[in-house]
Design a protein around this motif. Sequence first.
Motif, PDB file in Angstrom:
ATOM      1  N   ASN A  24       0.962  -1.165  -0.030  1.00  0.00           N
ATOM      2  CA  ASN A  24       0.097  -0.115  -0.189  1.00  0.00           C
ATOM      3  C   ASN A  24       0.872   1.178   0.191  1.00  0.00           C
ATOM      4  OD1 ASN A  24      -1.840   2.088   0.792  1.00  0.00           O
ATOM      5  ND2 ASN A  24      -3.075   0.883   1.859  1.00  0.00           N
ATOM      6  N   ALA A  25       0.782   2.059  -1.039  1.00  0.00           N
ATOM      7  CA  ALA A  25       1.712   3.248  -1.229  1.00  0.00           C
ATOM      8  C   ALA A  25       1.429   4.156  -0.251  1.00  0.00           C
ATOM      9  CB  ALA A  25       1.478   3.872  -2.488  1.00  0.00           C
ATOM     10  N   ALA A  26       0.315   4.258   0.467  1.00  0.00           N
ATOM     11  CA  ALA A  26      -0.083   5.306   1.387  1.00  0.00           C
ATOM     12  C   ALA A  26       0.297   4.837   2.906  1.00  0.00           C
ATOM     13  CB  ALA A  26      -1.618   5.426   1.406  1.00  0.00           C
ATOM     14  N   ASP A  27       0.378   3.382   3.009  1.00  0.00           N
ATOM     15  CA  ASP A  27       1.017   2.928   4.296  1.00  0.00           C
ATOM     16  C   ASP A  27       1.828   1.654   4.184  1.00  0.00           C
ATOM     17  OD1 ASP A  27       1.287   1.733   6.899  1.00  0.00           O
ATOM     18  OD2 ASP A  27      -1.021   1.516   7.106  1.00  0.00           O
ATOM     19  N   GLY A  28       3.112   1.927   4.194  1.00  0.00           N
ATOM     20  CA  GLY A  28       4.052   0.967   3.788  1.00  0.00           C
ATOM     21  C   GLY A  28       3.816  -0.252   4.793  1.00  0.00           C
ATOM     22  N   ARG A  29       3.253  -0.421   6.094  1.00  0.00           N
ATOM     23  CA  ARG A  29       2.920  -1.399   6.698  1.00  0.00           C
ATOM     24  C   ARG A  29       1.981  -2.484   6.301  1.00  0.00           C
ATOM     25  NH1 ARG A  29       1.624   1.433  11.778  1.00  0.00           N
ATOM     26  NH2 ARG A  29       0.683   2.762  10.280  1.00  0.00           N
ATOM     27  N   SER A  30       1.071  -1.719   5.373  1.00  0.00           N
ATOM     28  CA  SER A  30      -0.138  -2.761   5.151  1.00  0.00           C
ATOM     29  C   SER A  30      -0.220  -3.075   3.673  1.00  0.00           C
ATOM     30  CB  SER A  30      -1.437  -1.804   5.380  1.00  0.00           C
ATOM     31  OG  SER A  30      -1.635  -0.905   4.397  1.00  0.00           O
ATOM     32  N   TYR A  31      -0.663  -4.266   3.297  1.00  0.00           N
ATOM     33  CA  TYR A  31      -0.874  -4.744   2.124  1.00  0.00           C
ATOM     34  C   TYR A  31      -2.097  -5.456   1.661  1.00  0.00           C
ATOM     35  CZ  TYR A  31      -0.250  -9.264   4.303  1.00  0.00           C
ATOM     36  OH  TYR A  31      -0.541 -10.424   5.071  1.00  0.00           O
ATOM     37  N   SER A  32      -2.443  -5.574   0.440  1.00  0.00           N
ATOM     38  CA  SER A  32      -3.274  -6.398  -0.238  1.00  0.00           C
ATOM     39  C   SER A  32      -3.123  -7.572  -0.652  1.00  0.00           C
ATOM     40  CB  SER A  32      -3.948  -5.560  -1.254  1.00  0.00           C
ATOM     41  OG  SER A  32      -4.817  -4.427  -0.526  1.00  0.00           O
ATOM     42  N   ILE A  33      -3.809  -8.694  -1.046  1.00  0.00           N
ATOM     43  CA  ILE A  33      -3.689 -10.050  -1.366  1.00  0.00           C
ATOM     44  C   ILE A  33      -4.234  -9.977  -2.865  1.00  0.00           C
ATOM     45  CG2 ILE A  33      -4.134 -12.501  -1.074  1.00  0.00           C
ATOM     46  CD1 ILE A  33      -4.740 -11.252   1.957  1.00  0.00           C
ATOM     47  N   LYS A  34      -3.334 -10.363  -3.674  1.00  0.00           N
ATOM     48  CA  LYS A  34      -3.827 -10.157  -5.212  1.00  0.00           C
ATOM     49  C   LYS A  34      -3.394 -11.851  -5.821  1.00  0.00           C
ATOM     50  CE  LYS A  34      -3.510  -7.699  -9.579  1.00  0.00           C
ATOM     51  NZ  LYS A  34      -2.913  -6.715 -10.164  1.00  0.00           N
ATOM     52  N   LEU A  35      -4.225 -12.317  -6.878  1.00  0.00           N
ATOM     53  CA  LEU A  35      -3.925 -13.612  -7.184  1.00  0.00           C
ATOM     54  C   LEU A  35      -2.964 -13.444  -8.344  1.00  0.00           C
ATOM     55  CD1 LEU A  35      -7.582 -15.097  -7.876  1.00  0.00           C
ATOM     56  CD2 LEU A  35      -6.285 -15.483  -6.058  1.00  0.00           C
ATOM     57  N   THR A  36      -2.330 -14.511  -8.349  1.00  0.00           N
ATOM     58  CA  THR A  36      -1.255 -14.671  -9.414  1.00  0.00           C
ATOM     59  C   THR A  36      -2.130 -15.407 -10.652  1.00  0.00           C
ATOM     60  OG1 THR A  36      -0.750 -16.878  -8.746  1.00  0.00           O
ATOM     61  CG2 THR A  36       0.710 -14.982  -7.872  1.00  0.00           C
ATOM     62  N   GLU A  37      -1.365 -15.526 -11.752  1.00  0.00           N
ATOM     63  CA  GLU A  37      -1.795 -16.133 -12.998  1.00  0.00           C
ATOM     64  C   GLU A  37      -2.294 -17.558 -12.447  1.00  0.00           C
ATOM     65  OE1 GLU A  37      -0.382 -15.895 -16.935  1.00  0.00           O
ATOM     66  OE2 GLU A  37       0.183 -13.970 -16.377  1.00  0.00           O
ATOM     67  N   ALA A  38      -1.238 -18.356 -11.624  1.00  0.00           N
ATOM     68  CA  ALA A  38      -1.648 -19.412 -10.955  1.00  0.00           C
ATOM     69  C   ALA A  38      -2.851 -19.563 -10.194  1.00  0.00           C
ATOM     70  CB  ALA A  38      -0.312 -20.087 -10.409  1.00  0.00           C
ATOM     71  N   GLY A  39      -2.835 -18.570  -9.516  1.00  0.00           N
ATOM     72  CA  GLY A  39      -4.018 -18.475  -8.567  1.00  0.00           C
ATOM     73  C   GLY A  39      -5.384 -18.367  -9.279  1.00  0.00           C
ATOM     74  N   GLN A  40      -5.234 -17.545 -10.380  1.00  0.00           N
ATOM     75  CA  GLN A  40      -6.715 -17.490 -11.098  1.00  0.00           C
ATOM     76  C   GLN A  40      -6.706 -18.744 -11.837  1.00  0.00           C
ATOM     77  OE1 GLN A  40      -5.605 -14.267 -13.860  1.00  0.00           O
ATOM     78  NE2 GLN A  40      -5.706 -12.640 -12.423  1.00  0.00           N
ATOM     79  N   GLN A  41      -5.920 -19.556 -12.056  1.00  0.00           N
ATOM     80  CA  GLN A  41      -6.029 -20.669 -12.714  1.00  0.00           C
ATOM     81  C   GLN A  41      -6.564 -22.037 -11.775  1.00  0.00           C
ATOM     82  OE1 GLN A  41      -5.846 -21.644 -16.311  1.00  0.00           O
ATOM     83  NE2 GLN A  41      -7.111 -23.394 -15.619  1.00  0.00           N
ATOM     84  N   ALA A  42      -5.918 -21.895 -10.690  1.00  0.00           N
ATOM     85  CA  ALA A  42      -6.604 -22.779  -9.508  1.00  0.00           C
ATOM     86  C   ALA A  42      -8.069 -22.447  -9.076  1.00  0.00           C
ATOM     87  CB  ALA A  42      -5.543 -22.547  -8.349  1.00  0.00           C
ATOM     88  N   ARG A  43      -8.311 -21.295  -8.974  1.00  0.00           N
ATOM     89  CA  ARG A  43      -9.841 -20.830  -8.698  1.00  0.00           C
ATOM     90  C   ARG A  43     -10.517 -21.113  -9.805  1.00  0.00           C
ATOM     91  NH1 ARG A  43     -12.924 -16.323  -9.740  1.00  0.00           N
ATOM     92  NH2 ARG A  43     -14.900 -16.175  -8.228  1.00  0.00           N
ATOM     93  N   ALA A  44     -10.288 -21.027 -11.158  1.00  0.00           N
ATOM     94  CA  ALA A  44     -11.084 -21.517 -12.301  1.00  0.00           C
ATOM     95  C   ALA A  44     -11.134 -23.010 -12.279  1.00  0.00           C
ATOM     96  CB  ALA A  44     -10.259 -21.041 -13.663  1.00  0.00           C
ATOM     97  N   ASP A  45     -10.148 -23.788 -11.992  1.00  0.00           N
ATOM     98  CA  ASP A  45     -10.203 -25.241 -11.912  1.00  0.00           C
ATOM     99  C   ASP A  45     -11.112 -25.727 -10.990  1.00  0.00           C
ATOM    100  OD1 ASP A  45      -8.268 -25.445 -14.035  1.00  0.00           O
ATOM    101  OD2 ASP A  45      -6.517 -25.850 -12.625  1.00  0.00           O
ATOM    102  N   PHE A  46     -11.159 -25.067  -9.801  1.00  0.00           N
ATOM    103  CA  PHE A  46     -12.057 -25.559  -8.581  1.00  0.00           C
ATOM    104  C   PHE A  46     -13.411 -25.093  -8.816  1.00  0.00           C
ATOM    105  CE2 PHE A  46     -14.360 -24.394  -4.852  1.00  0.00           C
ATOM    106  CZ  PHE A  46     -14.152 -25.647  -4.038  1.00  0.00           C
ATOM    107  N   ARG A  47     -13.741 -23.880  -9.501  1.00  0.00           N
ATOM    108  CA  ARG A  47     -15.065 -23.613 -10.110  1.00  0.00           C
ATOM    109  C   ARG A  47     -15.638 -24.412 -11.139  1.00  0.00           C
ATOM    110  NH1 ARG A  47     -16.279 -17.125 -10.239  1.00  0.00           N
ATOM    111  NH2 ARG A  47     -17.877 -18.102 -11.345  1.00  0.00           N
ATOM    112  N   ARG A  48     -14.592 -24.927 -11.948  1.00  0.00           N
ATOM    113  CA  ARG A  48     -15.064 -25.900 -13.168  1.00  0.00           C
ATOM    114  C   ARG A  48     -15.339 -27.340 -12.655  1.00  0.00           C
ATOM    115  NH1 ARG A  48     -11.979 -23.755 -16.413  1.00  0.00           N
ATOM    116  NH2 ARG A  48      -9.931 -24.817 -15.798  1.00  0.00           N
ATOM    117  N   HIS A  49     -14.738 -27.620 -11.535  1.00  0.00           N
ATOM    118  CA  HIS A  49     -14.910 -28.950 -10.998  1.00  0.00           C
ATOM    119  C   HIS A  49     -16.368 -29.016 -10.200  1.00  0.00           C
ATOM    120  CE1 HIS A  49     -14.100 -32.779  -9.228  1.00  0.00           C
ATOM    121  NE2 HIS A  49     -14.344 -32.152  -8.029  1.00  0.00           N
ATOM    122  N   LEU A  50     -16.243 -27.901  -9.480  1.00  0.00           N
ATOM    123  CA  LEU A  50     -17.612 -27.888  -8.774  1.00  0.00           C
ATOM    124  C   LEU A  50     -19.015 -27.605  -9.646  1.00  0.00           C
ATOM    125  CD1 LEU A  50     -18.780 -27.641  -5.661  1.00  0.00           C
ATOM    126  CD2 LEU A  50     -18.327 -25.148  -5.908  1.00  0.00           C
TER     127      LEU A  50
END
Length: 158
Positions: A80-106
């Motif tokens: 976070n540019a405004a607060d160097g101590r905090s952060y956000s969690i973002k998916l990587t391409e592999a994370g997007q694929q893992a989520r898509a695979d899980f959703r497809r299976h479900l």
Amino acid sequence: MEGTDSIWVIIRELHRAAQLQRRAVAASPLGPVALGLLNLAAQAPVSPSDAAKELQVPPQSITRAVADLMAAGLVRRVGNAADGRSYSIKLTEAGQQARADFRRHLSADFSRLLTDWDPREIETFAGQLSRLVSALAADAATGPAAARTANPWRQAEQ
């Protein structure tokens, strides 16, 4: 209100569905918190505190899930540019694929269970279920449970 028996059937069946869903998610190699975090981060980068609040889990569960997901290459931290101590969690391409695979299976599992349903029945049920869940979520946000008090069992430990 009439239909008390029908209302009880809805309550009972929602509970059973939730139990079955929890078992299915628990059987996943990622686990319920990590899967929930993947779904949240897929919508937009999410802070750990917001994720803990949304998933209704302790912050340390999010910390553990972030570490596991980062080790698997499924998420990354975005500072976070405004607060160097905090952060956000973002998916990587592999994370997007893992989520898509899980959703497809479900989705495939659910589709298999709904093969004898007419497409209109599925659409109608989906709309009604969404309406009910939206009402439940709105009530939970403003109802008595929203003003939670400390757990009396934990108070005795302090």
